[in-house]
Enzyme design. Structure first.
Site, PDB file in Angstrom:
ATOM      1  N   HIS A 118       0.844  -1.235  -0.014  1.00  0.00           N
ATOM      2  CA  HIS A 118      -0.025   0.066   0.024  1.00  0.00           C
ATOM      3  C   HIS A 118       0.828   1.292   0.011  1.00  0.00           C
ATOM      4  O   HIS A 118       0.503   2.204  -0.577  1.00  0.00           O
ATOM      5  CB  HIS A 118      -0.840   0.121   1.237  1.00  0.00           C
ATOM      6  CG  HIS A 118      -2.126  -0.709   1.154  1.00  0.00           C
ATOM      7  ND1 HIS A 118      -2.968  -1.441   1.777  1.00  0.00           N
ATOM      8  CD2 HIS A 118      -3.171  -0.713  -0.387  1.00  0.00           C
ATOM      9  CE1 HIS A 118      -4.141  -1.930   1.407  1.00  0.00           C
ATOM     10  NE2 HIS A 118      -4.046  -1.462   0.201  1.00  0.00           N
ATOM     11  N   ARG A 154      -8.893  -9.626  -7.565  1.00  0.00           N
ATOM     12  CA  ARG A 154      -8.520 -10.749  -6.652  1.00  0.00           C
ATOM     13  C   ARG A 154      -9.173 -10.636  -5.435  1.00  0.00           C
ATOM     14  O   ARG A 154      -8.893  -9.887  -4.499  1.00  0.00           O
ATOM     15  CB  ARG A 154      -7.120 -10.479  -6.463  1.00  0.00           C
ATOM     16  CG  ARG A 154      -6.111 -10.627  -7.805  1.00  0.00           C
ATOM     17  CD  ARG A 154      -4.807 -10.490  -7.322  1.00  0.00           C
ATOM     18  NE  ARG A 154      -3.578 -10.461  -8.104  1.00  0.00           N
ATOM     19  CZ  ARG A 154      -2.962  -9.198  -8.756  1.00  0.00           C
ATOM     20  NH1 ARG A 154      -3.467  -8.189  -8.122  1.00  0.00           N
ATOM     21  NH2 ARG A 154      -2.030  -9.445  -9.602  1.00  0.00           N
ATOM     22  N   ARG A 177     -13.042 -12.784  -9.611  1.00  0.00           N
ATOM     23  CA  ARG A 177     -12.113 -13.992  -9.577  1.00  0.00           C
ATOM     24  C   ARG A 177     -12.609 -14.606  -8.237  1.00  0.00           C
ATOM     25  O   ARG A 177     -12.561 -13.890  -7.167  1.00  0.00           O
ATOM     26  CB  ARG A 177     -10.952 -14.289  -9.779  1.00  0.00           C
ATOM     27  CG  ARG A 177     -10.311 -15.739  -9.816  1.00  0.00           C
ATOM     28  CD  ARG A 177      -8.724 -15.666  -9.951  1.00  0.00           C
ATOM     29  NE  ARG A 177      -7.840 -15.027  -8.776  1.00  0.00           N
ATOM     30  CZ  ARG A 177      -6.721 -14.899  -8.808  1.00  0.00           C
ATOM     31  NH1 ARG A 177      -6.066 -15.081  -9.867  1.00  0.00           N
ATOM     32  NH2 ARG A 177      -5.989 -14.337  -7.804  1.00  0.00           N
ATOM     33  N   GLU A 204      -4.875 -21.907 -16.370  1.00  0.00           N
ATOM     34  CA  GLU A 204      -3.518 -21.694 -15.789  1.00  0.00           C
ATOM     35  C   GLU A 204      -2.796 -23.041 -15.594  1.00  0.00           C
ATOM     36  O   GLU A 204      -1.814 -22.973 -14.653  1.00  0.00           O
ATOM     37  CB  GLU A 204      -3.716 -20.929 -14.687  1.00  0.00           C
ATOM     38  CG  GLU A 204      -4.886 -21.281 -13.441  1.00  0.00           C
ATOM     39  CD  GLU A 204      -5.142 -20.304 -12.199  1.00  0.00           C
ATOM     40  OE1 GLU A 204      -4.319 -19.734 -12.091  1.00  0.00           O
ATOM     41  OE2 GLU A 204      -6.153 -20.554 -11.963  1.00  0.00           O
ATOM     42  N   ASN A 218       1.233 -16.609 -14.994  1.00  0.00           N
ATOM     43  CA  ASN A 218       2.212 -17.027 -13.537  1.00  0.00           C
ATOM     44  C   ASN A 218       2.002 -18.558 -13.318  1.00  0.00           C
ATOM     45  O   ASN A 218       3.164 -19.367 -13.412  1.00  0.00           O
ATOM     46  CB  ASN A 218       1.850 -16.046 -12.593  1.00  0.00           C
ATOM     47  CG  ASN A 218       2.003 -14.641 -12.846  1.00  0.00           C
ATOM     48  OD1 ASN A 218       2.352 -14.181 -13.923  1.00  0.00           O
ATOM     49  ND2 ASN A 218       1.531 -13.897 -11.828  1.00  0.00           N
ATOM     50  N   ASP A 219       0.751 -18.786 -13.022  1.00  0.00           N
ATOM     51  CA  ASP A 219       0.674 -20.413 -12.939  1.00  0.00           C
ATOM     52  C   ASP A 219       0.916 -21.165 -14.163  1.00  0.00           C
ATOM     53  O   ASP A 219       1.659 -22.332 -13.961  1.00  0.00           O
ATOM     54  CB  ASP A 219      -0.730 -20.533 -12.168  1.00  0.00           C
ATOM     55  CG  ASP A 219      -0.480 -20.356 -10.496  1.00  0.00           C
ATOM     56  OD1 ASP A 219       0.684 -20.286  -9.889  1.00  0.00           O
ATOM     57  OD2 ASP A 219      -1.352 -20.152 -10.045  1.00  0.00           O
ATOM     58  N   ARG A 226       8.496 -20.923  -9.225  1.00  0.00           N
ATOM     59  CA  ARG A 226       8.974 -19.687  -9.306  1.00  0.00           C
ATOM     60  C   ARG A 226       9.718 -19.039  -7.917  1.00  0.00           C
ATOM     61  O   ARG A 226      10.508 -18.059  -7.948  1.00  0.00           O
ATOM     62  CB  ARG A 226       8.188 -18.673 -10.063  1.00  0.00           C
ATOM     63  CG  ARG A 226       6.834 -18.607  -9.114  1.00  0.00           C
ATOM     64  CD  ARG A 226       5.925 -17.831 -10.193  1.00  0.00           C
ATOM     65  NE  ARG A 226       4.699 -17.881  -9.594  1.00  0.00           N
ATOM     66  CZ  ARG A 226       3.861 -16.841  -9.300  1.00  0.00           C
ATOM     67  NH1 ARG A 226       4.396 -15.597  -9.560  1.00  0.00           N
ATOM     68  NH2 ARG A 226       2.453 -16.811  -9.062  1.00  0.00           N
ATOM     69  N   CYS A 279      -4.444 -12.157 -17.528  1.00  0.00           N
ATOM     70  CA  CYS A 279      -4.274 -11.427 -16.438  1.00  0.00           C
ATOM     71  C   CYS A 279      -2.979 -11.632 -15.742  1.00  0.00           C
ATOM     72  O   CYS A 279      -2.914 -11.245 -14.681  1.00  0.00           O
ATOM     73  CB  CYS A 279      -5.374 -11.475 -15.734  1.00  0.00           C
ATOM     74  SG  CYS A 279      -5.591 -13.217 -15.097  1.00  0.00           S
TER      75      CYS A 279
END
Length: 570
Positions: free
Chosen positions: A189, A296, A332, A431, A454-455, A465, A502
């Site tokens: 943040h 998310r 999601r 994914e 990513n996945d 990763r 995404c």
């Protein structure tokens, strides 16, 4: 020269002000039974004072950053007033006969450490927020004064071990020219607020506080990830030129924010933003997002001591839908598990958590969680254009089961006379290699695909990763991953449907033209990447990018792919 992690782009020149924070050391001291009530009262008084301070910061934040950023501190206040947190601290004081300060530190630190174990950077960085709240509460319990950046009245570059969101909210741009920290990441943040302020910032330097002293003159160049201590006149002049070029480039990019991502030969692409909460909407809209390509929802479940209720979720989804003013918002469902733990759910310890009980698998086994979330999403769909996105899908059976659950809940809501979008779109994350391979079957069951690179990369290449020994093998531009992406896009188009992306690859400037040429319909990314990606697309010919894609798809190695991308001229 020192480097770190880019938090907010820009260049600043100025003298150092070291912000030193003493760690609060609490020695173990058992209290008598007679003092239990006194310690409990200390907790309540400290909390009351903390809530009052955070309410003042929240109001000031709204005035400085806009109403949307107030939500950060609304979240802080909610955590402070959380009944489960209160119960845990009071139980520790009562049962273990320890002080309010020790009980508070133990509980808060436990929550922060649980968040730090998560590999997802966005969620991992919420540990900073939890410690910020805990530190404030602890200081108020112990009557220790709290740092106030409003007392700074000279122009400085602020350097600290870390900066909390509540401290960042106090930044006065007239006096604080930029900041550098030892700790932190790009999705904290603190970094998000720095980007809203458009103040230069580098975080995660590890030891900048040990390399500088008060009044050192430094250049903070977050564009090139450089911190130069006591530079020569020549270097100062060179960096001044970089600053001027950056200013003109930034002004030009601002003009692109609200233009469509249309290629030179008239092909339109939708550009969206990935968000984790309502506070991210401000940045998404400011940077010209045409949709929310990924919301998310895990953040709603993190940093608390119990599952969010249906109504809490409904209010969050409704606010985001309304804020986007009928632009698509892809929500999601909960993607917990893997490296994202929820202490209050007592998730099992697994040898291979990424191959275990996670995401949709948890939701399908814990129907009460799935139903509460889907009911909240459906109810919120009456207030905007909401799509449902299911993660970690590997089979047709899973989708069919989930669609039956959605249908049952729609019937329920009708009986309760609650309004919702009866034609709500349903999509799935691609994914895993499994979902990519059977995409031709899956697409018949859904309205769209969203590729999570990513996945998908991790599972396709069998590379963790987060494992430093093999992280160099993690490469989303691998021929195998590129082939799978192309296959998924083509299959969706064959059935008259669309595919978005995404994962981090969507915001990677190196591959924008390639993904465009492969036929990707929607790019969703970090909000700050949007203007640059729009600029690339608006300068690119769709037909030429298709030619590039054909060549890349014949490449046998990552090096060959990169060579082709580097040679491509817009």
């Amino acid at each position: 020269m020192i480097s770190g992690i880019l938090a907010s782009p820009g260049i600043a020149f100025g003298n150092v002000l070291l912000l030193k924070k003493e760690e609060i050391v609490i020695n173990r001291q058992n209290i008598s039974t007679e003092n239990i009530k006194t310690e409990i009262n200390k907790f309540f008084n400290g909390r009351k004072k903390s809530v009052k301070q955070l309410t003042e910061i929240k109001i000031a934040t709204g005035e400085k950053f806009g109403k949307k950023k107030e939500g950060i501190f609304e979240g802080h206040i909610m955590l402070l007033e959380d009944e489960e947190l209160e119960k845990e601290i009071i139980n520790l004081i009562t049962e273990k006969k320890i002080s309010a300060a020790e009980a508070t530190k133990f509980i808060i630190e436990g929550q922060a450490k649980a968040l730090e174990k998560i590999k997802d950077e966005y969620l991992k960085n919420r540990a900073i927020d939890v410690r910020d709240i805990g530190s404030r509460l602890l200081k108020n319990i112990l009557n220790i004064s709290i740092v106030d950046l409003n007392n700074i009245k000279n122009q400085v570059i602020l350097i600290s071990k870390d900066l909390t969101p509540s401290e960042t909210a106090q930044i006065n741009l007239k006096y604080i020219l930029g900041f550098i920290t030892d700790l932190g990441g790009p999705t904290s943040h603190t970094s998000i607020m720095a980007r809203s302020l458009e103040i230069p910032a580098i975080v995660g330097t590890v030891n900048i506080t040990k390399k500088v002293k008060n009044n050192d003159f430094i250049i903070l160049d977050s564009l090139n990830n450089e911190i130069i201590i006591n530079p020569s006149d020549q270097i100062i002049n060179e960096k001044k030129q970089v600053e001027r070029k950056y200013f003109f480039k930034k002004e030009n990019l601002k003009k692109l924010r609200n233009l469509y991502a249309t290629t030179t030969d008239g092909h339109n692409i939708k550009i969206g933003s990935n968000i984790g909460n309502i506070q991210d909407i401000y940045s998404a809209k400011k940077n010209g997002a045409e949709c929310i390509g990924l919301y998310r929802t895990e953040f709603l479940f993190m940093g608390r001591n119990a599952l969010p209720t249906e109504n809490e979720q409904f209010q969050a989804y409704k606010e985001i839908a309304e804020s986007m003013e009928n632009k698509p918002v892809i929500i999601r469902t909960m993607d917990i598990g893997g490296d994202k733990d929820l202490p209050y759910m007592n998730l099992p310890k697994e040898e291979n958590p990424f191959l275990g009980w996670r995401a949709i698998r948890i939701s399908m086994d814990r129907k009460e969680i799935l139903h509460a979330q889907l009911r909240a999403i459906l109810r919120a769909s009456a207030f905007g254009k909401i799509y449902i996105l299911f993660p970690m899908i590997i089979s047709v059976e899973e989708i069919r089961t989930l669609k039956i659950e959605v249908h049952k809940l729609q019937i329920q809501l009708k009986k309760e006379h609650l309004v919702f979008d009866e034609n709500i779109k349903i999509g799935i994350m691609i994914e895993t290699p499994a979902s990519a391979i059977i995409a031709d079957h899956l697409i018949k069951e859904v309205d769209f695909f969203s590729i999570g690179t990513n996945d998908l990369t991790q599972y396709t290449l069998a590379v963790d990763r987060g494992n430093d020994l093999i992280s160099h093998l993690y490469n989303p531009i691998s021929p195998s991953v590129i082939q799978l992406i192309k296959q998924v896009i083509d299959i969706s188009h064959l059935h008259g449907k669309w595919t978005g992306m995404c994962g981090e690859l969507a915001g990677d400037e190196r591959v924008t033209t390639l993904l465009l040429g492969m036929g990707l319909d929607e790019f969703s990314m970090s909000s700050t990447s949007i203007p640059k990606i729009k600029e690339i697309i608006r300068k690119t010919s769709f037909s030429k990018s298709q030619e590039l894609a054909k060549k890349v798809l014949k490449a046998a190695t990552t090096k060959e792919i990169l060579d082709l991308l580097n040679k491509f001229i817009i």
